[in-house]
Design a protein around this motif. Structure first.
Motif, PDB file in Angstrom:
ATOM      1  N   ARG A   1      44.228  57.650 -18.889  1.00  0.00           N
ATOM      2  CA  ARG A   1      44.766  56.310 -19.176  1.00  0.00           C
ATOM      3  C   ARG A   1      43.684  55.374 -19.699  1.00  0.00           C
ATOM      4  O   ARG A   1      43.934  54.573 -20.603  1.00  0.00           O
ATOM      5  CB  ARG A   1      45.411  55.732 -17.917  1.00  0.00           C
TER       6      ARG A   1
ATOM      7  N   TYR B   1      43.995  53.514 -23.187  1.00  0.00           N
ATOM      8  CA  TYR B   1      44.000  52.059 -23.203  1.00  0.00           C
ATOM      9  C   TYR B   1      42.751  51.476 -23.869  1.00  0.00           C
ATOM     10  O   TYR B   1      42.737  50.292 -24.229  1.00  0.00           O
ATOM     11  CB  TYR B   1      44.129  51.518 -21.777  1.00  0.00           C
TER      12      TYR B   1
ATOM     13  N   PHE C   1      43.836  46.056 -21.512  1.00  0.00           N
ATOM     14  CA  PHE C   1      44.298  47.075 -20.567  1.00  0.00           C
ATOM     15  C   PHE C   1      45.581  46.619 -19.864  1.00  0.00           C
ATOM     16  O   PHE C   1      46.542  47.392 -19.747  1.00  0.00           O
ATOM     17  CB  PHE C   1      43.206  47.372 -19.529  1.00  0.00           C
TER      18      PHE C   1
ATOM     19  N   GLN D   1      48.660  46.774 -22.057  1.00  0.00           N
ATOM     20  CA  GLN D   1      49.163  48.135 -22.277  1.00  0.00           C
ATOM     21  C   GLN D   1      49.813  48.723 -21.029  1.00  0.00           C
ATOM     22  O   GLN D   1      50.731  49.544 -21.129  1.00  0.00           O
ATOM     23  CB  GLN D   1      48.017  49.031 -22.766  1.00  0.00           C
TER      24      GLN D   1
ATOM     25  N   THR E   1      53.537  50.034 -21.152  1.00  0.00           N
ATOM     26  CA  THR E   1      53.904  51.368 -20.673  1.00  0.00           C
ATOM     27  C   THR E   1      55.169  51.307 -19.822  1.00  0.00           C
ATOM     28  O   THR E   1      56.058  52.157 -19.941  1.00  0.00           O
ATOM     29  CB  THR E   1      52.756  51.978 -19.841  1.00  0.00           C
TER      30      THR E   1
END
Length: 344
Positions: free
Chosen positions: A241, A245, A265, A268, A272
């Motif tokens: 991840r 990211y 971050f 995102q 998600t």
């Protein structure tokens, strides 16, 4: 036109249309200047991060298979991970990708139930990480993104994620109840199948029972004796991840914008959650429009929103389709699953 190609066309059309609309409403001279002054080394670094994420994903699968007593090479698990990207990119919530990985793992002498447990275990680590970080992301973005509709969409995504996790935990805890539920649902629909299918349905239910037992054993094994595999899987998930990211901050650097790593971050993580909602194939349209709202807080000028979303989607979505297509030609050319998927 077969269903797979239809999904691919719909997914690409939705994505292209969304990006064209974003560019139409945002492009101006600032956008042109940004394109002319883009840092090519940053784009190369973003591509490298995407490739690195494939490798980490493959190692996650390898470690989880090893924890269940199945030794499979890292190269093979990386191939399996990449080959599933194409199907995952054109099915809602990446559902086709999971099914394909189960199929390919079973081709490597891993029982289907245990292969399913490995794939579900991967999703479990993903879900836990997102659920743990989502409250922090929501706190950081509190008041940054206005609008009731977006809040509703975000809450719906969290509800879907929590519901799926709850069903999974219940299935592990009460496998016999799961069997009873499946038998009840199938038996209630037998009158629509006709008497000629009774034998086939009975055989299918026995097979489902066997696979559920195998799946239950595999997951319980992971949660008890295979905890090291889950631990390594969670570590790989965190690295995976972080790699994914990190692509957006690198894109921002390439566009001569501050990277704003924390905000990038958290944006995102929220995106998600929104993309979990099975609204469109590959979350096309949803991803682009959601990204345009979330990424706008990272940019100094609205003129860069369309370009940023296009670059991000190209590196994280279109690249998956291309990579998945190439590896699929090598890995899946003789697979029954692929033949069934592309038949007209």
């Amino acid at each position: 036109m077969n269903r797979f190609v239809k999904w691919l066309v719909i997914s690409l059309l939705l994505s292209f249309t969304s990006i064209v609309l974003l560019l139409f409403f945002t492009v101006d001279t600032t956008t042109i200047d940004a394109i002319l002054n883009i840092k090519k080394e940053a784009i190369i670094a973003a591509i490298a991060l995407q490739v690195f994420s494939y490798i980490i994903w493959g190692f996650r699968t390898k470690f989880m298979c090893q924890s269940m007593g199945h030794d499979i090479s890292a190269l093979k698990t990386i191939e399996i991970a990449i080959s599933s990207l194409l199907v995952a990119a054109v099915t809602p919530s990446s559902a086709g990708g999971e099914a394909l990985r189960v199929h390919l793992l079973s081709k490597n002498e891993i029982p289907i139930g245990q292969a399913t447990a490995v794939v579900i275990g991967e999703r479990l680590t993903d879900a836990l990480l997102i659920l743990l970080t989502a409250p922090i992301a929501l706190y950081i973005f509190r008041g940054v993104i206005p609008g009731e509709n977006f809040d509703i969409l975000l809450i719906t995504g969290e509800a879907v994620l929590l519901s799926a996790l709850g069903i999974l935990i219940y299935g592990i805890w009460k496998p016999d109840r799961t069997k009873i539920t499946i038998h009840f649902m199938v038996n209630r629909t037998t009158r629509f199948h006709g008497k000629k299918t009774d034998e086939a349905i009975t055989h299918l239910l026995k097979k489902v029972d066997r696979e559920l037992d195998d799946f239950h054993y595999g997951l319980r094994y992971l949660l008890k004796k295979g905890r090291r595999g889950l631990l390594y899987g969670m570590i790989c998930t965190i690295i995976y991840r972080c790699a994914l990211y990190s692509i957006l901050p690198v894109i921002l650097v390439g566009l001569n914008q501050p990277p704003q790593i924390v905000l990038a971050f958290t944006a995102q993580i929220l995106l998600t959650i929104v993309m979990i909602i099975p609204a469109t194939p590959g979350a096309s349209g949803v991803a682009e429009l959601g990204a345009s709202s979330l990424f706008s807080v990272l940019l100094a000028s609205p003129a860069l929103i369309g370009l940023t979303v296009l670059t991000w989607r190209a590196l994280t979505y279109y690249t998956n389709i291309v990579a998945g297509s190439f590896v699929s030609l090598k890995v899946l050319k003789d697979a029954d699953f692929l033949n069934n998927s592309i038949q007209k």
